[in-house]
Structure formats: C-alpha cells, structure tokens
Design an enzyme around this catalytic site. Sequence first.
Site, PDB file in Angstrom:
ATOM      1  CE  LYS A 166      -3.513  -0.918  -0.579  1.00  0.00           C
ATOM      2  NZ  LYS A 166      -3.993  -1.612  -1.814  1.00  0.00           N
ATOM      3  NE  ARG A 250      -0.996   5.433   2.315  1.00  0.00           N
ATOM      4  CZ  ARG A 250      -1.994   4.976   1.576  1.00  0.00           C
ATOM      5  NH1 ARG A 250      -1.868   3.818   0.954  1.00  0.00           N
ATOM      6  NH2 ARG A 250      -3.121   5.647   1.461  1.00  0.00           N
ATOM      7  CB  SER A 258      -4.400   1.779   2.606  1.00  0.00           C
ATOM      8  OG  SER A 258      -4.420   1.412   1.265  1.00  0.00           O
TER       9      SER A 258
HETATM   10  N1  LIG Z   1      -2.970   6.620 -10.106  1.00  0.00           N
HETATM   11  C1  LIG Z   1      -2.423   6.756  -8.899  1.00  0.00           C
HETATM   12  N2  LIG Z   1      -1.737   7.859  -8.608  1.00  0.00           N
HETATM   13  C2  LIG Z   1      -1.187   8.013  -7.412  1.00  0.00           C
HETATM   14  N3  LIG Z   1      -1.274   7.101  -6.425  1.00  0.00           N
HETATM   15  C3  LIG Z   1      -1.957   6.006  -6.657  1.00  0.00           C
HETATM   16  C4  LIG Z   1      -2.566   5.761  -7.905  1.00  0.00           C
HETATM   17  N4  LIG Z   1      -3.156   4.564  -7.840  1.00  0.00           N
HETATM   18  C5  LIG Z   1      -2.907   4.086  -6.594  1.00  0.00           C
HETATM   19  N5  LIG Z   1      -2.194   4.958  -5.896  1.00  0.00           N
HETATM   20  C6  LIG Z   1      -1.688   4.848  -4.517  1.00  0.00           C
HETATM   21  O1  LIG Z   1      -1.218   3.527  -4.337  1.00  0.00           O
HETATM   22  C7  LIG Z   1      -1.802   3.022  -3.138  1.00  0.00           C
HETATM   23  C8  LIG Z   1      -1.862   1.521  -3.237  1.00  0.00           C
HETATM   24  O2  LIG Z   1      -0.549   1.088  -3.006  1.00  0.00           O
HETATM   25  P1  LIG Z   1       0.042  -0.194  -3.707  1.00  0.00           P
HETATM   26  O3  LIG Z   1      -0.060  -0.040  -5.169  1.00  0.00           O
HETATM   27  O4  LIG Z   1       1.397  -0.375  -3.145  1.00  0.00           O
HETATM   28  O5  LIG Z   1      -0.936  -1.329  -3.202  1.00  0.00           O
HETATM   29  S1  LIG Z   1      -0.617  -2.882  -3.223  1.00  0.00           S
HETATM   30  O6  LIG Z   1       0.256  -3.152  -2.070  1.00  0.00           O
HETATM   31  O7  LIG Z   1       0.018  -3.218  -4.491  1.00  0.00           O
HETATM   32  O8  LIG Z   1      -1.949  -3.508  -3.058  1.00  0.00           O
HETATM   33  C9  LIG Z   1      -3.142   3.712  -3.055  1.00  0.00           C
HETATM   34  O9  LIG Z   1      -3.582   3.626  -1.717  1.00  0.00           O
HETATM   35  P2  LIG Z   1      -5.033   4.112  -1.241  1.00  0.00           P
HETATM   36  O10 LIG Z   1      -4.985   5.615  -1.377  1.00  0.00           O
HETATM   37  O11 LIG Z   1      -5.144   3.708   0.172  1.00  0.00           O
HETATM   38  O12 LIG Z   1      -6.001   3.442  -2.131  1.00  0.00           O
HETATM   39  C10 LIG Z   1      -2.779   5.113  -3.501  1.00  0.00           C
HETATM   40  O13 LIG Z   1      -2.185   5.855  -2.458  1.00  0.00           O
END
Ligand SMILES: Nc1ncnc2c1ncn2[C@@H]1O[C@H](COP(=O)(O)OS(=O)(=O)O)[C@@H](OP(=O)(O)O)[C@H]1O
Length: 422
Positions: A166, A250, A258
């Site tokens: 996340k 984070r 998350s």
């Molecule tokens: N398009 C885009 N732009 C910027 N940031 C983004 C984008 N898509 C995902 N996110 C961010 O990525 C968070 C999810 O983290 P991960 O990709 O590491 O998740 S995972 O561990 O692979 O499931 C996600 O966490 P949440 O905000 O809690 O949904 C976001 O902070």
Amino acid sequence: MHLPVMALSLQNIIVMIMTLSVVSILTGMSFIEYQINVSRIPLDMCPDDAAWQGVGTLFKNRFLRETNDDDYGVRSDTADIGPTYIPTVPNIYIQKSANIHEEVIKRLTSQELQIYWDALTSFKKRTKIAFKDLAPSQKWGVATTIMNSFGYRQRLPDVINIGAKKGATTPLRFFLGFHPDIVNTVTGRAAEFFDKNFHKGAEWYRRCMGFSREHQVVYEKTPNYLVSDTVPEKITQVLPRTTKFLLLVRDPVERSLSDFRHVRELRRPKEWCLKQSAESEGRRFEEAVLDESGNVNPDNPIISASTYVKHFKRWLRYFPKSQFLILDQELIVGYTFLELQRIEQFLNITPFFRPEMFVFDNDIPGTCINIARKLCPGRASRGTLTKPRPSNETIRKLRQYFRPYNQEFSQITEKSFHWINY
Ligand SMILES: Nc1ncnc2c1ncn2[C@@H]1O[C@H](COP(=O)(O)OS(=O)(=O)O)[C@@H](OP(=O)(O)O)[C@H]1O
C-alpha cells in the site's frame, strides 16, 4: 579522403553479415529469406502506427489467449513436432494476464518488429503447424528464441521494490515501465519468489522477468518482501550483493487503514463492499487491530507491517544502507516526477521522465502519465470498499504506538517524514 568511409562501410557489412547469420541460425530462417525480410521493412513504420498495433494484437492473440486456466503452466518437456524442432521452456511462467504487448513488443524497434512478424509467418510456413495449436510453453519457446536473436535476455532483477504494501508500489511500477531503460516482470505483477515461490528455483524466477538488453535495468516489485523474516537472507543466495532496493513507506496509520481495506476487499464481493459505510468499517478495523483491553495489538499483521524500522533493521544485516532508496507514498502521489527523477539517479540510468508528462486525474483520483496519450495506473490498487474511519481515540492510540518506531526509522534513514512525531 574516401578511404576511411569505405573501410567503415566494409566493416559494417561484415558485422551485418555476421549478425544476420546468427539471427538466421537462431530463428531458423534461411539467410536469403532473412535478407528478403530486411529489404521489405518499411522504414517509415513507427511504434504508434497501425502496423505496430497489428503485430501487438497478433502477438497477444497467439501468445496470451491460450494460457492454462491456473496461473502457472509448468512443462519441462521439449517437443519435436514434425520436421522442425520447436523449443519449449522448462518451468515456464505464463500468467493469464501476462501483458507481453507492454513488456516485450514495446521494446522492439520497428525493424525488429517487422523481422519478428516475418519470423512468425515463416515459422508457420516451415512447420505447417498453426501457431495456436502449440502448447503455451512452445509458443513461449519460439518467442524466446526470436527475442534472444535480437539480444534480449531474461535476466534476474537488478532492483527490487520490496514494499511496503500500500506504499504506491503499483503506480510506481506502472510509471517506471515507460522508462526505456527499465524492464518489468513479464506480467508486471509481483513475482513473489523469495516469499512464496522460492521452491520453484532461480530459473523460474529468471523467466518471470521481461526481456532486456544488457544496458537495461530489470525491475521487480513484491510489496510483501519487506515484512518477511527470511527474504533478505534468501536474496543473498540468489542475487549479487550489489542488488538495489526501493523501500516505500507511508504514514503508518494511513497504510494500516489502506491495508485493512485491501484485505477485506479480497474476501468480499464488490456489491457488498459498495454498501459499507466508513464508520461501520472503522469499527471493524478497531476490532481487528485493538486487543480486548482496547490497546493496539502489535501482533496484528497490519500493525506489524507499518512498523517499518523493525523490518528495515533486518534487511540491513544483509545489505548496506546505500543500496536502499527510501520513498514516501505521499510524494509519489503528489510529486511523481521528482520521485521518479530520484529513482533515475539512484539506478544511474538516462533521465527520461519530464515534469509535463504527469497529470493529476480527479476522477481516479490519482496521477496519470501523458506520453502520446494519457495512461493511468489500473484502478485496482485504489480499491472499491470505503476507507474505514475509526474513532479519533483509536487514531490517537495508533499514532502513539507508531511514534517510537517512526522516530527510530527517521534516525536510521536520516530522513524526515511529516508523520514521524504526529
Ligand atoms: N494513479 C495513482 N496515482 C497516485 N497514487 C496512486 C494511484 N493509484 C494508486 N495509488 C496509490 O497507491 C496506493 C496503493 O498502493 P500499492 O499499489 O502499493 O498497493 S498494493 O500493495 O500493491 O496492493 C493507493 O492507496 P489508497 O490511497 O489507500 O487506495 C494510492 O495511495
């Protein structure tokens, strides 16, 4: 005056003949056939035109559609079908959603694409076997042979994004995939080798990687590596000590919320998720991370994963600090270009990203990249379930719990984050 020019062109011709011979041996095309193919290359072909799309679609149809239903098609045989030997790949890793179009086709120059196309056509002519009738591993074998002939190899990774989960690992992988010097895994997904698939062996791991040339950097992300007790030691068994790592952190409370949402989404149908309120999810979150006396439960995996320093200290027993680049999720989201620039410097690769490539899309909401057209990371990692909203008291308890870990992390990394002393 003309002599050096002549000598140069003679040298070029010899090199060309040698290259063509190697390619013709590897692809099984006759030298003459190869020459004809080369002469037919339309020089004005560019990666964005219809021809590119056509080859991409063909490649996708032929290589991707008929993968096994389970994620891994494992075969170790070689096949000798009719008059032609068709290579197969042992322990092949073809995930159903393997995006070879993204990871392989985009690496080829227009000339190589044309040769590739011709090699596939010639393959069918010679074998009299429709490509679609080959086993997935045989198709992959043909693809590998052709890619190898262009100097692309599947190599073990040079850099691994170890999480935290996340921490924006998915958008980061997506953006890095556009850099011409970075090659992701074939599927773009986590290989999960050092935690879940180690028994499959290093050869399996190697075949998870996209095709790369010598100067390119091979990149893998598995967000769960960070928290595993055994992964750092296992990495030393397979990869050189010079391997580099990206560590994404984070705000630990935000990461926990998350992560909780993510875990619940994996277990529940989407319709159910859409009906939940932030408050009811907040209560469920509290039930999960607080013990019976209302204290933070340090053994809860969601809590433990947010105590970065505990895990990082374990990694430092095996690799020097200088091999880790620490990135903050909030900066990846808010200052995508600057963070990608730091990664380019850390990996010592040619600068490619520019500030104007990145746009924020309020609908996602999130960052997208604009190269020829706007492309956004998949929505999957952002989730559909409402983010839990626990009580202020729970937030306070969590912050208090994480504070000493945050402070130690900041000391060790000599970096400051807004959430260290909150
Ligand atoms: N398009 C885009 N732009 C910027 N940031 C983004 C984008 N898509 C995902 N996110 C961010 O990525 C968070 C999810 O983290 P991960 O990709 O590491 O998740 S995972 O561990 O692979 O499931 C996600 O966490 P949440 O905000 O809690 O949904 C976001 O902070």
